[in-house]
Structures are given as C-alpha cells and as structure tokens.
Design an enzyme around this catalytic site. Structure first.
Site, PDB file in Angstrom:
ATOM      1  N   LYS A  13     -14.006 -10.772  13.233  1.00 48.36           N
ATOM      2  CA  LYS A  13     -12.669  -9.165  13.241  1.00 48.36           C
ATOM      3  C   LYS A  13     -13.269  -8.630  12.516  1.00 48.36           C
ATOM      4  O   LYS A  13     -13.076  -7.280  12.654  1.00 48.36           O
ATOM      5  CB  LYS A  13     -11.614 -10.667  12.868  1.00 48.36           C
ATOM      6  CG  LYS A  13     -10.571 -10.907  14.304  1.00 48.36           C
ATOM      7  CD  LYS A  13      -8.897 -11.477  14.275  1.00 48.36           C
ATOM      8  CE  LYS A  13      -9.036 -11.907  13.322  1.00 48.36           C
ATOM      9  NZ  LYS A  13      -9.250 -13.127  13.166  1.00 48.36           N
ATOM     10  N   ARG A  88      -0.372 -12.800  13.627  1.00 45.38           N
ATOM     11  CA  ARG A  88      -0.571 -14.337  13.592  1.00 45.38           C
ATOM     12  C   ARG A  88       0.457 -15.291  14.497  1.00 45.38           C
ATOM     13  O   ARG A  88      -0.084 -16.309  14.595  1.00 45.38           O
ATOM     14  CB  ARG A  88      -1.243 -14.892  12.714  1.00 45.38           C
ATOM     15  CG  ARG A  88      -2.692 -14.641  12.616  1.00 45.38           C
ATOM     16  CD  ARG A  88      -2.949 -15.043  10.438  1.00 45.38           C
ATOM     17  NE  ARG A  88      -4.489 -15.213  10.886  1.00 45.38           N
ATOM     18  CZ  ARG A  88      -5.111 -14.211   9.631  1.00 45.38           C
ATOM     19  NH1 ARG A  88      -4.543 -13.272   9.691  1.00 45.38           N
ATOM     20  NH2 ARG A  88      -6.789 -15.420   9.762  1.00 45.38           N
ATOM     21  N   ARG A 122     -20.854 -16.037   5.439  1.00 49.06           N
ATOM     22  CA  ARG A 122     -19.859 -14.695   4.839  1.00 49.06           C
ATOM     23  C   ARG A 122     -19.928 -14.608   3.426  1.00 49.06           C
ATOM     24  O   ARG A 122     -19.262 -15.643   2.743  1.00 49.06           O
ATOM     25  CB  ARG A 122     -18.526 -14.881   5.763  1.00 49.06           C
ATOM     26  CG  ARG A 122     -17.860 -13.639   4.987  1.00 49.06           C
ATOM     27  CD  ARG A 122     -16.982 -13.364   6.312  1.00 49.06           C
ATOM     28  NE  ARG A 122     -15.627 -14.296   5.939  1.00 49.06           N
ATOM     29  CZ  ARG A 122     -14.587 -13.739   7.148  1.00 49.06           C
ATOM     30  NH1 ARG A 122     -14.456 -13.227   8.241  1.00 49.06           N
ATOM     31  NH2 ARG A 122     -13.439 -14.799   6.690  1.00 49.06           N
ATOM     32  N   ARG A 155     -15.644 -16.377  -0.097  1.00 53.07           N
ATOM     33  CA  ARG A 155     -14.102 -16.557  -0.547  1.00 53.07           C
ATOM     34  C   ARG A 155     -13.893 -18.496  -0.941  1.00 53.07           C
ATOM     35  O   ARG A 155     -14.410 -18.969  -0.132  1.00 53.07           O
ATOM     36  CB  ARG A 155     -13.293 -16.057   0.781  1.00 53.07           C
ATOM     37  CG  ARG A 155     -13.246 -14.634   1.137  1.00 53.07           C
ATOM     38  CD  ARG A 155     -12.867 -13.917   2.063  1.00 53.07           C
ATOM     39  NE  ARG A 155     -11.740 -14.932   2.683  1.00 53.07           N
ATOM     40  CZ  ARG A 155     -11.070 -14.673   4.233  1.00 53.07           C
ATOM     41  NH1 ARG A 155     -11.401 -13.516   4.409  1.00 53.07           N
ATOM     42  NH2 ARG A 155     -10.650 -15.371   4.539  1.00 53.07           N
ATOM     43  N   ARG A 166      -7.705 -24.066   8.391  1.00 52.83           N
ATOM     44  CA  ARG A 166      -7.413 -22.377   8.944  1.00 52.83           C
ATOM     45  C   ARG A 166      -7.562 -22.766  10.710  1.00 52.83           C
ATOM     46  O   ARG A 166      -6.662 -21.712  11.065  1.00 52.83           O
ATOM     47  CB  ARG A 166      -8.052 -21.315   8.300  1.00 52.83           C
ATOM     48  CG  ARG A 166      -7.954 -20.933   7.189  1.00 52.83           C
ATOM     49  CD  ARG A 166      -8.454 -20.043   6.193  1.00 52.83           C
ATOM     50  NE  ARG A 166      -9.890 -19.474   6.705  1.00 52.83           N
ATOM     51  CZ  ARG A 166     -10.720 -18.165   6.863  1.00 52.83           C
ATOM     52  NH1 ARG A 166     -11.419 -18.354   6.105  1.00 52.83           N
ATOM     53  NH2 ARG A 166     -10.968 -17.624   6.866  1.00 52.83           N
TER      54      ARG A 166
HETATM   55  P1  AMP Z   1      -8.087 -13.422   6.714  1.00 53.96           P
HETATM   56  O1  AMP Z   1      -8.588 -12.439   5.919  1.00 53.96           O
HETATM   57  O2  AMP Z   1      -7.393 -12.283   8.008  1.00 53.96           O
HETATM   58  O3  AMP Z   1      -8.810 -14.219   6.633  1.00 53.96           O
HETATM   59  O4  AMP Z   1      -6.797 -14.181   5.840  1.00 53.96           O
HETATM   60  C1  AMP Z   1      -7.467 -14.927   4.879  1.00 53.96           C
HETATM   61  C2  AMP Z   1      -5.930 -15.172   4.913  1.00 53.96           C
HETATM   62  O5  AMP Z   1      -4.202 -14.739   4.035  1.00 53.96           O
HETATM   63  C3  AMP Z   1      -5.067 -16.733   6.042  1.00 53.96           C
HETATM   64  O6  AMP Z   1      -5.318 -17.907   5.399  1.00 53.96           O
HETATM   65  C4  AMP Z   1      -3.488 -16.822   5.962  1.00 53.96           C
HETATM   66  O7  AMP Z   1      -3.392 -17.667   4.371  1.00 53.96           O
HETATM   67  C5  AMP Z   1      -3.382 -15.152   5.056  1.00 53.96           C
HETATM   68  N1  AMP Z   1      -3.144 -14.611   5.561  1.00 53.96           N
HETATM   69  C6  AMP Z   1      -3.751 -12.578   6.418  1.00 53.96           C
HETATM   70  N2  AMP Z   1      -2.886 -12.481   7.037  1.00 53.96           N
HETATM   71  C7  AMP Z   1      -1.943 -13.384   8.104  1.00 53.96           C
HETATM   72  C8  AMP Z   1      -0.874 -13.190   8.576  1.00 53.96           C
HETATM   73  N3  AMP Z   1      -0.192 -11.876   9.330  1.00 53.96           N
HETATM   74  N4  AMP Z   1       0.604 -13.839   8.620  1.00 53.96           N
HETATM   75  C9  AMP Z   1       0.324 -14.991   7.273  1.00 53.96           C
HETATM   76  N5  AMP Z   1      -0.902 -15.065   6.691  1.00 53.96           N
HETATM   77  C10 AMP Z   1      -1.731 -13.957   6.774  1.00 53.96           C
END
Ligand code: AMP
Length: 212
Positions: A13, A88, A122, A155, A166
């Site tokens: 994504k 989400r 990654r 990360r 996740r």
């Molecule tokens: P990502 O970089 O999109 O994989 O997001 C990493 C982490 O950020 C996720 O595992 C959540 O803990 C938090 N996060 C990101 N976007 C959201 C969202 N829309 N709602 C809730 N938590 C989020």
C-alpha cells in the site's frame, strides 16, 4: 480525485500510494506515517499512540480522526488526495463520509507468501518515511535513503509477533470495509502481486479504473 487504498499490512500500500500520488499530483496521506512522525517528534499525539503502535494494535478512533480530519482540511488537499491506512474501521469510514466524498476505493491484493516476503524485507527511512525492500526495492547505498540520506531501519512493528497482531487487527476491523465500499459501488480490486519492477503496468490498470 479522492481515493482510498485498502489492503493487508505488507501488501504494498505504502509503495503504490506513493507512486500514485506522484503520478496524479495529489498528496499521499498515510496515518501510520503521521503517527510515526509524531512519535519521532515526541508530541502529545506521539506519546499517546506509542503503546498501540508498538504492540500492533489500532490507535483509538478519536485520536486518529482528529489528526486525519485536520490534515484533509489543508489547502493542498483541495484537488484530492490518496489515503493510505485510513479508514481502518467502520466508525472511521462513517466519520470520513461526513467530511469528504470519496471517488474510488482501491483494494490492493496479493497472496500471503508475497505479503510476508514484502513485510519481512521492508526498510523505512527514519528521516522522510520512504519505503525500501532489501531485495525488491534496494537503496543505491545499503542502509541509506536515496531521497534524503536518512538512515533506513526495520520498524518495531515488523517483528513476527507484532505482525501477527497487525494481521488479526486487519482481519477483524479493517477487512469489513471491503463489503462496506462494495455496497457503495466504489470498490475496485487491484492485483499488486507482480514484482515492483512492473509497477508501471499496475499504475496503468489503476489509471483505467480511475479514468485518468
Ligand atoms: P501503517 O503504517 O499504515 O502500517 O500503520 C502502522 C500502525 O499505525 C498501525 O498498526 C496502527 O497502530 C496505526 N494506525 C495507522 N493508521 C491507523 C488508523 N487509520 N486507525 C488506527 N490506527 C492506525
């Protein structure tokens, strides 16, 4: 053009939404990246979300909505945006509906083995958040970001036990959005399993879907 990208953690994504933002000249808005920036800067939001981010759980909707709502009101979002990692949950999607009219939702899909490989290899830039992969998208110099010279790191939420949480959060809370947007008639599935060297073909397919 207001677009949402859905897809399991690790599907690609971040990579594809960054490419689309460049192609279509619209801002790329990643809530995950905004949270990581807040954590780097040790802001109040950063302190509040750390425990959720580190454990692979979703951040509560209230914090997420306030941050995202402020971002899409910025002048650079006037011509549209691409949302990466938001919404989400169903309550987030309901709240978004009240503040923006979404034109298309792209559901990015790939087989589990591709997702696991993408996640485990990654690397992310500490400086600008750019995404690399040790084999598929290597930087010119190992460990160093091509874009800003920042340090590349894995990360904390990419450790195996956190990845499992996740993926479960995705299945329980985010996957129901596929039906939600299907019912609205704006969902399009995009297969992103081909190697990133063939990303131009995927972008071409997306152009056809979006008619741009
Ligand atoms: P990502 O970089 O999109 O994989 O997001 C990493 C982490 O950020 C996720 O595992 C959540 O803990 C938090 N996060 C990101 N976007 C959201 C969202 N829309 N709602 C809730 N938590 C989020």
């Amino acid at each position: 053009m207001k677009i949402i990208a859905l897809g399991a953690p690790g599907v690609g994504k971040g990579t594809y939404t960054t490419l689309m933002a460049e192609e279509f000249s619209i801002p790329h808005i990643s809530t995950g990246e905004m949270f990581r920036e807040n954590m780097r800067d040790n802001t109040e939001v950063g302190k509040a979300v750390k425990v959720f981010m580190d454990s692979g759980q979703l951040v509560p909707d209230g914090i997420t909505l306030e941050m995202l709502g402020g971002r899409i009101k910025q002048p650079d979002c006037g011509n549209g945006f691409i949302l990466d990692g938001f919404p989400r949950t169903i309550p987030q999607a309901d709240a978004l509906k009240k503040i923006a009219k979404i034109d298309a939702v792209l559901n990015l899909v790939a087989p589990d083995r591709v997702i696991l490989d993408r996640l485990s290899g990654r690397r992310t830039c500490r400086g600008c958040g750019a995404i690399y992969h040790i084999r598929n998208i290597p930087p010119k110099k190992e460990g160093v970001c091509d874009r800003c010279g920042g340090e590349l790191y894995q990360r904390d939420d990419e450790k195996e036990e956190v990845i499992k949480i996740r993926l479960a959060e995705y299945a329980n809370k985010t996957a129901p959005l596929i039906n939600y947007y299907l019912k609205e008639g704006i969902l399009h599935e995009v297969d992103v399993s081909s190697p990133i060297s063939e990303s131009a073909k995927v972008i071409e397919k997306i152009r056809k879907i979006l008619k741009v």
